[in-house]
Design a protein around this motif. Sequence first.
Motif, PDB file in Angstrom:
ATOM      1  N   GLY A 137       0.724  -1.273  -0.014  1.00 13.16           N
ATOM      2  CA  GLY A 137       0.040  -0.019   0.045  1.00 13.16           C
ATOM      3  C   GLY A 137       0.944   1.147   0.015  1.00 13.16           C
ATOM      4  N   PHE A 138       2.055   1.143   0.635  1.00 12.47           N
ATOM      5  CA  PHE A 138       2.794   2.401   0.619  1.00 12.47           C
ATOM      6  C   PHE A 138       3.196   2.773  -0.907  1.00 12.47           C
ATOM      7  CE2 PHE A 138       4.637   0.664   4.882  1.00 12.47           C
ATOM      8  CZ  PHE A 138       3.554   1.661   5.636  1.00 12.47           C
ATOM      9  N   HIS A 139       3.379   1.750  -1.597  1.00 16.10           N
ATOM     10  CA  HIS A 139       4.154   1.893  -2.984  1.00 16.10           C
ATOM     11  C   HIS A 139       2.789   2.653  -3.844  1.00 16.10           C
ATOM     12  CE1 HIS A 139       5.425   1.134  -7.052  1.00 16.10           C
ATOM     13  NE2 HIS A 139       4.239   0.883  -7.231  1.00 16.10           N
ATOM     14  N   TRP A 140       1.665   2.255  -3.681  1.00 20.26           N
ATOM     15  CA  TRP A 140       0.500   2.926  -4.458  1.00 20.26           C
ATOM     16  C   TRP A 140       0.241   4.173  -3.844  1.00 20.26           C
ATOM     17  CZ3 TRP A 140       0.432   1.111  -9.014  1.00 20.26           C
ATOM     18  CH2 TRP A 140       0.351  -0.510  -8.928  1.00 20.26           C
ATOM     19  N   CYS A 141       0.257   4.308  -2.486  1.00 19.12           N
ATOM     20  CA  CYS A 141       0.155   5.589  -1.765  1.00 19.12           C
ATOM     21  C   CYS A 141       1.099   6.755  -2.469  1.00 19.12           C
ATOM     22  CB  CYS A 141       0.020   5.442  -0.326  1.00 19.12           C
ATOM     23  SG  CYS A 141      -0.211   7.151   0.495  1.00 19.12           S
ATOM     24  N   ARG A 142       2.052   6.595  -2.487  1.00 20.11           N
ATOM     25  CA  ARG A 142       3.328   7.322  -3.286  1.00 20.11           C
ATOM     26  C   ARG A 142       2.872   7.672  -4.660  1.00 20.11           C
ATOM     27  NH1 ARG A 142       7.081   4.225  -2.337  1.00 20.11           N
ATOM     28  NH2 ARG A 142       7.730   4.633  -0.376  1.00 20.11           N
ATOM     29  N   ILE A 143       2.292   6.732  -5.212  1.00 21.56           N
ATOM     30  CA  ILE A 143       1.941   7.155  -6.700  1.00 21.56           C
ATOM     31  C   ILE A 143       0.910   8.070  -6.699  1.00 21.56           C
ATOM     32  CG2 ILE A 143       1.194   6.206  -8.956  1.00 21.56           C
ATOM     33  CD1 ILE A 143       3.204   3.692  -8.463  1.00 21.56           C
ATOM     34  N   ILE A 144      -0.128   7.676  -5.915  1.00 21.47           N
ATOM     35  CA  ILE A 144      -1.111   8.390  -6.037  1.00 21.47           C
ATOM     36  C   ILE A 144      -1.156   9.875  -5.496  1.00 21.47           C
ATOM     37  CG2 ILE A 144      -3.684   8.713  -5.096  1.00 21.47           C
ATOM     38  CD1 ILE A 144      -3.743   5.445  -4.855  1.00 21.47           C
ATOM     39  N   ARG A 145      -0.339   9.950  -4.308  1.00 21.60           N
ATOM     40  CA  ARG A 145      -0.235  11.196  -3.786  1.00 21.60           C
ATOM     41  C   ARG A 145       0.781  12.062  -4.556  1.00 21.60           C
ATOM     42  NH1 ARG A 145      -3.262  12.499  -1.945  1.00 21.60           N
ATOM     43  NH2 ARG A 145      -3.738  11.637   0.223  1.00 21.60           N
ATOM     44  N   ALA A 146       1.726  11.402  -5.400  1.00 24.99           N
ATOM     45  CA  ALA A 146       2.407  12.391  -6.399  1.00 24.99           C
ATOM     46  C   ALA A 146       1.566  13.142  -7.432  1.00 24.99           C
ATOM     47  CB  ALA A 146       3.477  11.463  -6.997  1.00 24.99           C
ATOM     48  N   HIS A 147       0.464  12.613  -7.577  1.00 26.43           N
ATOM     49  CA  HIS A 147      -0.680  13.148  -8.685  1.00 26.43           C
ATOM     50  C   HIS A 147      -1.774  13.833  -8.341  1.00 26.43           C
ATOM     51  CE1 HIS A 147       2.223  11.679 -11.843  1.00 26.43           C
ATOM     52  NE2 HIS A 147       2.184  10.489 -11.118  1.00 26.43           N
ATOM     53  N   SER A 148      -2.465  13.407  -7.263  1.00 21.41           N
ATOM     54  CA  SER A 148      -3.452  13.786  -6.503  1.00 21.41           C
ATOM     55  C   SER A 148      -3.718  14.120  -4.977  1.00 21.41           C
ATOM     56  CB  SER A 148      -4.415  12.879  -7.073  1.00 21.41           C
ATOM     57  OG  SER A 148      -5.811  13.015  -6.427  1.00 21.41           O
ATOM     58  N   ASN A 149      -4.331  15.231  -4.655  1.00 14.89           N
ATOM     59  CA  ASN A 149      -4.431  15.195  -3.174  1.00 14.89           C
ATOM     60  C   ASN A 149      -6.004  14.758  -2.721  1.00 14.89           C
ATOM     61  OD1 ASN A 149      -6.606  16.820  -4.173  1.00 14.89           O
ATOM     62  ND2 ASN A 149      -5.714  18.760  -3.692  1.00 14.89           N
ATOM     63  N   ILE A 150      -6.149  13.679  -3.385  1.00  8.12           N
ATOM     64  CA  ILE A 150      -7.325  12.781  -3.047  1.00  8.12           C
ATOM     65  C   ILE A 150      -7.206  12.290  -1.758  1.00  8.12           C
ATOM     66  CG2 ILE A 150      -6.581  10.765  -3.937  1.00  8.12           C
ATOM     67  CD1 ILE A 150      -9.452  10.048  -4.465  1.00  8.12           C
ATOM     68  N   PRO A 151      -8.191  12.334  -0.608  1.00  6.87           N
ATOM     69  CA  PRO A 151      -8.028  11.702   0.724  1.00  6.87           C
ATOM     70  C   PRO A 151      -7.769  10.135   0.743  1.00  6.87           C
ATOM     71  CG  PRO A 151     -10.294  12.367   0.409  1.00  6.87           C
ATOM     72  CD  PRO A 151      -9.519  12.947  -0.597  1.00  6.87           C
ATOM     73  N   ILE A 152      -6.765   9.795   1.636  1.00  5.14           N
ATOM     74  CA  ILE A 152      -6.438   8.499   1.623  1.00  5.14           C
ATOM     75  C   ILE A 152      -6.492   7.953   3.138  1.00  5.14           C
ATOM     76  CG2 ILE A 152      -4.484   6.728   1.334  1.00  5.14           C
ATOM     77  CD1 ILE A 152      -3.449   8.352  -0.980  1.00  5.14           C
ATOM     78  N   ILE A 153      -7.077   6.943   3.205  1.00 10.02           N
ATOM     79  CA  ILE A 153      -7.074   6.204   4.661  1.00 10.02           C
ATOM     80  C   ILE A 153      -6.314   4.940   4.875  1.00 10.02           C
ATOM     81  CG2 ILE A 153      -8.483   5.398   6.732  1.00 10.02           C
ATOM     82  CD1 ILE A 153     -10.267   7.628   5.848  1.00 10.02           C
TER      83      ILE A 153
END
Length: 231
Positions: free
Chosen positions: A60-76
């Motif tokens: 999940g850390f890997h995907w969180c890093r990629i998502i956060r690099a392109h979007s400020n969508i909330p992540i839990i």
Amino acid sequence: MFKLLLIEDDTTLFHEIKDRLSQWSYDVYGITDFSSVIQEFTDIKPDLVVIDIQLPKFDGFHWCRIIRAHSNIPIIFLSSRDHPTDIVMAMQLGADDYIQKPFHFDVLIAKVQATLRRVYNYNTDVIELKTWCGATVDYERNVVTNDTGSIELTKNEIFVLKMLIEQKNKIVSREELINSLWDDKRFVSDNTLTVNVNRLRKKLDEIGLGTFIETKVGQGYMAVEEAHGYD
């Protein structure tokens, strides 16, 4: 209705969480292919992501890093791992909250509601992303990123790369590339196309992907998933 993406590989838990959240009128989606999480994320365009740490392929850390690099969508994050370093890592990567398993569903629902209220006015638009050979291609920002690093492409280079990726493992003729660039209001001659492809390859070489664009002599170019070297 808010769209939630639940990235959880435990099928039983996924359906239980989905059923509970659906009762609150949330539209809950799951992942069908854990090697293409970012592509499904882009297709779904969720308003919030709930993600486990321990997942197939990449964590999940890997995907969180990629998502956060392109979007400020909330992540839990939702995980059975309770070591402080995991929590710290999640927050440093840009997660909005961390819930430890086992948990009470009322707590999860309350945190989802609170997070959505807090970020309601934020821009959660998802930039168009594509995955290719383990890299994330950001068509809006003209950036290609993988574990090796990140490169920035020109408009012509990203246009060519997009055309090749969208038809990966198929030959795209030089004529088709030139005509498409012409239709896109960019004048490109045969020689200019060659220069752009060579520059594209040179930049891709910086992150180990140059050989994944193959030349098919007398035919055109092809983006592949397995490199065989330049033809």
